[in-house]
Design a protein around this motif. Structure first.
Motif, PDB file in Angstrom:
ATOM      1  N   ILE A  31       0.840  -1.195   0.000  1.00 44.68           N
ATOM      2  CA  ILE A  31       0.000   0.000   0.000  1.00 44.68           C
ATOM      3  C   ILE A  31       0.877   1.248   0.000  1.00 44.68           C
ATOM      4  O   ILE A  31       0.663   2.196  -0.753  1.00 44.68           O
ATOM      5  N   GLY A  86       2.399   1.519  -3.378  1.00 41.20           N
ATOM      6  CA  GLY A  86       1.376   1.895  -4.346  1.00 41.20           C
ATOM      7  C   GLY A  86       1.102   3.388  -4.313  1.00 41.20           C
ATOM      8  O   GLY A  86       1.014   4.039  -5.352  1.00 41.20           O
ATOM      9  N   GLY A  87       0.992   3.939  -3.104  1.00 43.48           N
ATOM     10  CA  GLY A  87       0.740   5.373  -2.969  1.00 43.48           C
ATOM     11  C   GLY A  87       1.928   6.192  -3.442  1.00 43.48           C
ATOM     12  O   GLY A  87       1.791   7.145  -4.215  1.00 43.48           O
ATOM     13  N   CYS A  88       3.098   5.786  -2.999  1.00 43.39           N
ATOM     14  CA  CYS A  88       4.334   6.479  -3.370  1.00 43.39           C
ATOM     15  C   CYS A  88       4.523   6.499  -4.880  1.00 43.39           C
ATOM     16  O   CYS A  88       4.917   7.511  -5.454  1.00 43.39           O
ATOM     17  N   LEU A 127       2.530   6.725  -7.119  1.00 40.31           N
ATOM     18  CA  LEU A 127       1.678   7.694  -7.814  1.00 40.31           C
ATOM     19  C   LEU A 127       2.154   9.120  -7.571  1.00 40.31           C
ATOM     20  O   LEU A 127       1.539  10.075  -8.014  1.00 40.31           O
ATOM     21  N   ALA A 172       2.610  10.381  -4.427  1.00 37.59           N
ATOM     22  CA  ALA A 172       2.079  10.916  -3.176  1.00 37.59           C
ATOM     23  C   ALA A 172       3.216  11.166  -2.189  1.00 37.59           C
ATOM     24  O   ALA A 172       4.179  10.396  -2.141  1.00 37.59           O
ATOM     25  N   THR A 173       3.103  12.256  -1.426  1.00 35.60           N
ATOM     26  CA  THR A 173       4.105  12.509  -0.402  1.00 35.60           C
ATOM     27  C   THR A 173       3.886  11.538   0.756  1.00 35.60           C
ATOM     28  O   THR A 173       2.832  10.926   0.873  1.00 35.60           O
ATOM     29  N   ILE A 211       0.732  12.278   2.737  1.00 37.40           N
ATOM     30  CA  ILE A 211      -0.518  11.837   2.108  1.00 37.40           C
ATOM     31  C   ILE A 211      -0.660  10.325   2.213  1.00 37.40           C
ATOM     32  O   ILE A 211      -1.737   9.813   2.542  1.00 37.40           O
ATOM     33  N   LYS A 249      -3.914   9.382   4.146  1.00 35.22           N
ATOM     34  CA  LYS A 249      -5.012   8.959   3.263  1.00 35.22           C
ATOM     35  C   LYS A 249      -5.052   7.443   3.068  1.00 35.22           C
ATOM     36  O   LYS A 249      -6.086   6.898   2.721  1.00 35.22           O
ATOM     37  N   LEU A 250      -3.911   6.776   3.216  1.00 34.26           N
ATOM     38  CA  LEU A 250      -3.895   5.338   2.940  1.00 34.26           C
ATOM     39  C   LEU A 250      -3.662   4.504   4.190  1.00 34.26           C
ATOM     40  O   LEU A 250      -4.384   3.555   4.458  1.00 34.26           O
TER      41      LEU A 250
END
Ligand SMILES: Nc1ncnc2c1ncn2[C@@H]1O[C@H](COP(=O)(O)OP(=O)(O)OP(=O)(O)O)[C@@H](O)[C@H]1O
Ligand SMILES: [Mg+2]
Lengths: 274, 251
Positions: free
Chosen positions: A161, A164-166, A168, A170-171, A174, A178-179
């Motif tokens: 996760i 996955g966020g990174c 995209l 994302a800082t 975030i 958010k995740l």
């Protein structure tokens, strides 16, 4: 044959331990309910306490305020501390040091917090016996528990996760807010329930900070008592054990309701996923 | 002259004391698919993860050398988050977020400042169409993404990556966890995406590399042994190691 005997013995021991736990739990509940429920009367819920009705309504309301206020103070603080520990701190040693300090604090007896709160908030900062010094003391007391539980909930979120966020763009912040926090919600909530239960059940840390005035609190700086303190006071005075039982029955009901609400909230948020 | 979208120069990557990639130099052409092949543990994933700097997340990982994206040094001239927006990634195991299909896709655009519902709706539809998932989910956009099948989840992850309009797409064995039908769908999607992306795909399937890639890079032991146009590499490999690997992989 011998293997069989050992495993049968183990089975017996386990069954016995389980039964003993269950029975003593039920016995306590039954004792309190049987002695407490008949004592509950409308008089006990008069809006104003006096020497005749021994109303515990003010104490009930104080307890609710106390739990809400302590949660409002400590939940965000614990969240950010845990996010720092699990996502930001680079140095392993500092992180481990902080964690073991937090764990030690979590296992201190509550009277220590009571004395600290008394000396620091009540006396030193001149807050007196007041809701605010009680709430600050309780927040200090539950923070370590909440930090540890939140931190381990965050740490158990799968790395996929995070990546996955990174991936995209994302800082870290975030990704964390958010995740990871939503993914760790259940663990965070159960830490909060545990803490709320501690606040409801606490006496030692409150007597010297919140005080034990039987009135409903009227502001941040007014003294009051929670139900647990109320029960303690009733028992101390020796004459009112029946009322203490009634209040105990009420406190158990409150704890059950808090648990049910929190479980319901967790369930609800899972259902929303469809 | 070919347009080198990504150029790797003398790249070495270490985890602790262990050299994983050793002095790698190569380039990836714009609007092409490059397949990375090699035996397990040879450093294919590590190479991909260096290109979007996911290796930064591991404090243990040290990178030396240069990677250029459109001639700019990704370690010095481009911020990590900016880089990862331009270089998307699809992982081996589908990793949709625990939220609705729609929110999964909107996640990237939202964090990069797109708030308007109209824009987000459009992005959702376009990316889901590109990932060949639209027809299957168009009526269930509010459904939780974890309820999708593995193949659908992976296509959702592709759509999610496309939603931030990446110039490069890194795919780490994106089809290896899927059934043949889902895998075939994703291969079609990749061929379609080639028009607007540069794709670098790690794969364990030689057949897949032959079907979809323009160029193939063969890695062994953290070094590039051989790289060539895919057709050429598989029909007439120059190095003994390549021959051997292809032979055993085609089995
Ligand atoms: N986070 C890490 N910390 C330490 N060593 C790592 C880490 N990630 C990978 N390695 C090591 O780097 C080497 C290459 O790993 P990598 O994942 O790049 O291989 P791969 O070619 O993708 O293999 P596979 O085909 O099995 O996915 C392996 O020996 C692995 O043990
Ligand atoms: Mg790999």
């Amino acid at each position: 044959m011998k293997r069989y005997a050992v495993s049968a013995l183990l089975y017996l021991a386990a069954a016995f331990a389980a039964a003993a736990t269950l029975i003593s739990f039920l016995a306590i509940i039954a004792d309190i309910m049987i002695k407490g429920l008949p004592e509950i009367s409308l008089k006990l819920f008069s809006p104003v306490y006096d020497g005749e009705n021994f109303s515990m309504l003010p104490a009930c309301i104080n307890t609710v305020f106390m739990v809400a206020f302590v949660m409002a103070l400590s939940l965000p603080a614990a969240l950010f501390a845990a996010i720092y520990l699990s996502e930001y701190s680079e140095s392993e040693t500092i992180c481990r040091l902080i964690k073991s300090a937090v764990q030690t604090l979590a296992s201190l007896p509550s009277i220590i917090y009571g004395i600290f709160g008394y000396l620091c908030f009540t006396v030193r900062m001149k807050m007196g016996f007041s809701f605010i010094s009680g709430a600050l003391t309780m927040s200090l007391m539950v923070l370590p528990i909440m930090i540890v539980s939140t931190q381990s909930a965050l740490a158990s979120v799968s790395n996929q996760i995070r990546e996955g966020g990174c991936a995209l763009g994302a800082t870290k912040a975030i990704v964390a807010l958010k995740l990871l926090v939503p993914a760790a919600k259940r663990g965070i909530i159960s830490g909060a329930i545990l803490s709320a239960g501690k606040v409801v059940g606490e006496t030692a840390a409150l007597i010297y900070t919140l005080g034990s005035s039987a009135e409903m609190i009227s502001g941040l700086f007014s003294s009051g008592r929670t139900i647990a303190v109320h029960i303690y006071a009733m028992c101390c005075e020796g004459l009112y054990v029946d009322r203490a039982y009634a209040a105990s029955a009420v406190i158990i009901i409150i704890v059950v309701v808090i648990n049910a609400l929190a479980n319901f909230a967790a369930l609800k948020s899972r259902e929303e996923r469809w | 002259m070919v347009n080198e979208k990504i150029c790797i120069q003398n790249l070495s990557v270490r985890y602790g004391d262990v050299n994983i990639l050793k002095d790698i130099s190569t380039f990836f052409k714009e609007n092409s698919i490059t397949a990375l092949i090699g035996s397990s543990g040879c450093g294919k994933s590590t190479l991909l993860r260096t290109i979007n700097r996911l290796t930064d997340l591991d404090g243990n990982c040290a990178v030396e050398g240069k990677i250029l994206l459109d001639k700019k040094d990704i370690f010095r001239d481009i911020g990590a988050n900016e880089l990862r927006k331009r270089v998307g990634m699809v992982f081996q195991k589908p990793n949709p977020f625990d939220m609705s299909i729609y929110d999964n896709i909107a996640f990237g655009p939202r964090i990069h400042g797109i708030k308007s519902k109209i824009d987000l709706d459009e992005i959702a539809e376009n990316t889901l169409r590109s990932a060949a998932l639209w027809d299957e989910v168009k009526d269930y956009l509010k459904k939780n993404a974890l309820k999708l099948s593995g193949g659908q989840q992976q296509r959702l992850c592709i759509a999610r990556a496309l939603a931030v309009k990446p110039e490069v797409l890194l795919m780490d064995e994106a089809t290896s966890a899927l059934d043949p039908t889902s895998a075939a769908k994703i291969e079609e999607v990749m061929l379609e995406l080639k028009q607007r992306c540069t794709i670098i795909a790690v794969t364990h399937s030689m057949a897949q590399a032959i079907r979809i890639s323009d160029k193939t890079v063969f890695l062994a032991n953290g070094m590039i042994i051989e790289e060539a146009d895919t057709a050429k590499l598989f029909t007439s490999p120059q190095e003994a190691k390549t021959k051997q690997f292809i032979k055993s992989a085609l089995g």
